[in-house]
Every structure is written in structure tokens, then in C-alpha cells.
Design a protein around this motif. Structure first.
Motif, PDB file in Angstrom:
ATOM      1  N   GLU A 100       0.827  -1.213   0.000  1.00 26.39           N
ATOM      2  CA  GLU A 100       0.000   0.000   0.000  1.00 26.39           C
ATOM      3  C   GLU A 100       0.858   1.258   0.000  1.00 26.39           C
ATOM      4  OE1 GLU A 100      -3.458   2.183   2.742  1.00 26.39           O
ATOM      5  OE2 GLU A 100      -2.540   0.297   3.393  1.00 26.39           O
ATOM      6  N   HIS A 101       1.872   1.284   0.867  1.00 28.48           N
ATOM      7  CA  HIS A 101       2.745   2.458   0.926  1.00 28.48           C
ATOM      8  C   HIS A 101       3.568   2.594  -0.354  1.00 28.48           C
ATOM      9  CE1 HIS A 101       2.696   2.748   5.601  1.00 28.48           C
ATOM     10  NE2 HIS A 101       1.837   3.590   5.057  1.00 28.48           N
ATOM     11  N   ALA A 104       1.360   3.953  -3.061  1.00 29.48           N
ATOM     12  CA  ALA A 104       0.999   5.350  -2.802  1.00 29.48           C
ATOM     13  C   ALA A 104       2.159   6.280  -3.149  1.00 29.48           C
ATOM     14  CB  ALA A 104       0.596   5.527  -1.340  1.00 29.48           C
ATOM     15  N   LEU A 105       3.372   5.908  -2.742  1.00 28.75           N
ATOM     16  CA  LEU A 105       4.537   6.741  -3.047  1.00 28.75           C
ATOM     17  C   LEU A 105       4.790   6.791  -4.552  1.00 28.75           C
ATOM     18  CD1 LEU A 105       7.018   5.732  -0.190  1.00 28.75           C
ATOM     19  CD2 LEU A 105       5.805   7.909  -0.446  1.00 28.75           C
ATOM     20  N   ARG A 135       1.954  14.856   1.371  1.00 31.58           N
ATOM     21  CA  ARG A 135       1.529  13.462   1.454  1.00 31.58           C
ATOM     22  C   ARG A 135       2.719  12.522   1.317  1.00 31.58           C
ATOM     23  NH1 ARG A 135      -0.901  10.000   4.151  1.00 31.58           N
ATOM     24  NH2 ARG A 135      -1.756   8.223   3.019  1.00 31.58           N
ATOM     25  N   ASP A 138       4.501  12.478   4.602  1.00 28.08           N
ATOM     26  CA  ASP A 138       3.665  11.811   5.605  1.00 28.08           C
ATOM     27  C   ASP A 138       3.745  10.290   5.470  1.00 28.08           C
ATOM     28  OD1 ASP A 138       2.865  14.225   6.671  1.00 28.08           O
ATOM     29  OD2 ASP A 138       0.894  14.244   5.697  1.00 28.08           O
ATOM     30  N   ILE A 139       3.750   9.803   4.231  1.00 27.51           N
ATOM     31  CA  ILE A 139       3.791   8.356   4.023  1.00 27.51           C
ATOM     32  C   ILE A 139       5.133   7.778   4.435  1.00 27.51           C
ATOM     33  CG2 ILE A 139       3.753   6.537   2.268  1.00 27.51           C
ATOM     34  CD1 ILE A 139       1.611   8.124   0.812  1.00 27.51           C
ATOM     35  N   GLU A 142       4.953   7.527   8.101  1.00 27.03           N
ATOM     36  CA  GLU A 142       4.059   6.432   8.467  1.00 27.03           C
ATOM     37  C   GLU A 142       4.757   5.084   8.296  1.00 27.03           C
ATOM     38  OE1 GLU A 142       0.590   6.657   6.049  1.00 27.03           O
ATOM     39  OE2 GLU A 142      -0.020   8.631   6.805  1.00 27.03           O
ATOM     40  N   ALA A 143       5.525   4.944   7.211  1.00 28.97           N
ATOM     41  CA  ALA A 143       6.157   3.670   6.878  1.00 28.97           C
ATOM     42  C   ALA A 143       7.233   3.274   7.868  1.00 28.97           C
ATOM     43  CB  ALA A 143       6.740   3.740   5.466  1.00 28.97           C
TER      44      ALA A 143
END
Length: 235
Positions: A100-101, A104-105, A135, A138-139, A142-143
Motif C-alpha cells: 500500500e505504501h 501510494a509513493l 503526502r 507523511d507516508i 508512516e512507513a
């Protein structure tokens, strides 16, 4: 072009950066709204955001005062941010990105490429880039799956220009700004490549440089205690 909330916030941030709103000056909603040609609501929201960023101080009565910001204050905040985001990138690489990450990246990198692939960069393009940039950062954070990093960054973001969302750009020199954003986005590609391939040390170094590139361009005049123009900002 009709100004949206992001436009108003970015414009006021840039005015503080350049000294158009000088340290110690008082600003209020109504005259600021009239100056920018907007209603009071986006100005009110922008004032609150700039207070959170450490650029304005709320007065006991009505209105706000522009804070005096030293080069040392910005340098310290940006260096701390670089260390924390570098650590996040290294830990994300060591842990491995979730599908998912990673998707998204990759999608954000493609979006950034599309934004910057224009003959002439417009203000609206930079607003879109700003949202993409936040974003992306942020990811990466988060990762890392490290709440301590998130907590430390949250505290640091209350210092001037320490947040990845506290971007400013000079509308009078859009070609220079385009080159700056293109260089920054190449760093996004490089840090992504390092994280995906598990290169923790490389990912950390790139992410720290991504923040600390600001510092070589910060200067303060010898005959003044106030900050002057920063010709290059973090991305």
C-alpha cells in the motif's frame, strides 16, 4: 485567479518571509482580507495556521503580531526535521514498505512528474505540488512505524518553516521556483528508490539532505536583527 485557502496561507507566509509583513507589525483580519481580495474566513484560518507554525503571535485583544524570527531558529528547526525524517526513511527501508505504501509513493511520484512537466509553471501547479509533497513526506514517516518520530515531528512543526507543509514560493521568479521544485522532486525519486531497495543508510542521507538543503541559502544581514529573504526553501 480566485484565491483558495492554500493560496491565502502561502501568500501570507511568503510576505512574512520576505519582510513585507515585518517582525513586530500587527495584522488583523479585515485589512488583510481587503489587501488580498478575499473574505475574512480564509484569512482567519490562515492566521491560526501561521500561529501554529510559529510565525504569528495572537494578541490579548484582537489581531496578531508577526514574530521576530532568527536565522538560527530556522536552522535549528530544519536540522531537527532532517534528522527525524532521515531516521524515518532509514527505518522504512529496513522494515520494508508495505504494498500500500509503495503504491501510494509511486503514485505521488508520478503525480509530481506530471505537475512539473509543463512549459511554464503556474501558481496553481505549485499549490498541487505542495499537497503532493506533504503526502509524500507523511507516508515515509508512516512507513517507519515509529510513533516517537511522529510525536517529535509534531512538536517541531510549531517552529518557523519546520513543517513539510510550510512551503513558500516566490511568484515573481517562477522559473527559478520551477527549477527548485524539479530538483526537490528528483530527491523524492532517489529516496523512494533507496527505501524500496532496502538501502537504509542511503535513504537516511538523502532525506536529511532534502531538508537541510535550505540552510546554505539562509542569510541574515549584519545590520539587522530580522530575517530577510530566503532564496531557497525546504521541500
Amino acid at each position: 485567479m480566485k484565491k483558495n485557502q492554500t493560496n491565502v496561507l502561502s501568500e501570507l507566509r511568503q510576505m512574512i518571509l520576505e519582510g513585507a509583513l515585518s517582525a513586530g507589525s500587527r495584522i488583523a483580519e479585515v485589512p488583510t482580507a481587503e489587501m488580498l481580495g478575499v473574505s475574512r474566513t480564509p484569512v482567519r484560518i490562515a492566521f491560526r495556521a501561521l500561529e501554529q507554525e510559529g510565525l504569528l503571535t495572537k494578541l490579548a485583544g484582537r489581531g496578531y503580531e508577526v514574530r521576530s524570527i532568527s536565522v538560527e531558529e530556522i536552522m535549528g528547526a530544519v536540522e531537527v526535521r532532517g534528522v527525524l525524517e532521515g531516521l524515518a526513511a532509514r527505518q522504512a527501508a529496513e522494515r520494508g514498505l508495505s504494498l500500500e505504501h509503495q503504491q501510494a509513493l509511486a503514485s505521488l511520484l508520478e503525480e509530481g512528474d506530471q505537475i512539473l512537466d509543463v512549459e511554464s509553471l503556474q501558481e496553481a501547479d505549485l499549490e498541487r505540488y505542495q499537497q503532493m509533497n506533504k503526502r509524500f513526506h507523511d507516508i515515509v514517516i508512516e512507513a517507519a512505524h515509529n510513533p516517537a518520530i511522529q510525536a517529535a515531528l509534531s512538536r517541531n512543526e510549531h517552529l518557523p518553516f519546520a513543517s513539510s507543509s510550510a512551503l513558500a514560493f516566490d511568484k515573481k521568479h517562477m522559473q527559478r521556483e520551477a527549477r527548485r521544485f524539479q530538483f526537490a522532486h528528483q530527491q523524492h525519486h532517489h529516496v523512494y528508490h533507496a527505501i524500496v531497495n532496502g538501502l537504509g543508510t542511503r535513504a537516511e542521507g538523502i532525506m536529511r539532505e532534502h531538508a537541510n538543503a535550505t540552510l546554505g541559502y539562509v542569510h541574515q544581514p549584519k545590520d539587522s536583527d530580522s530575517l530577510t529573504v530566503i532564496t531557497e526553501r525546504k521541500l
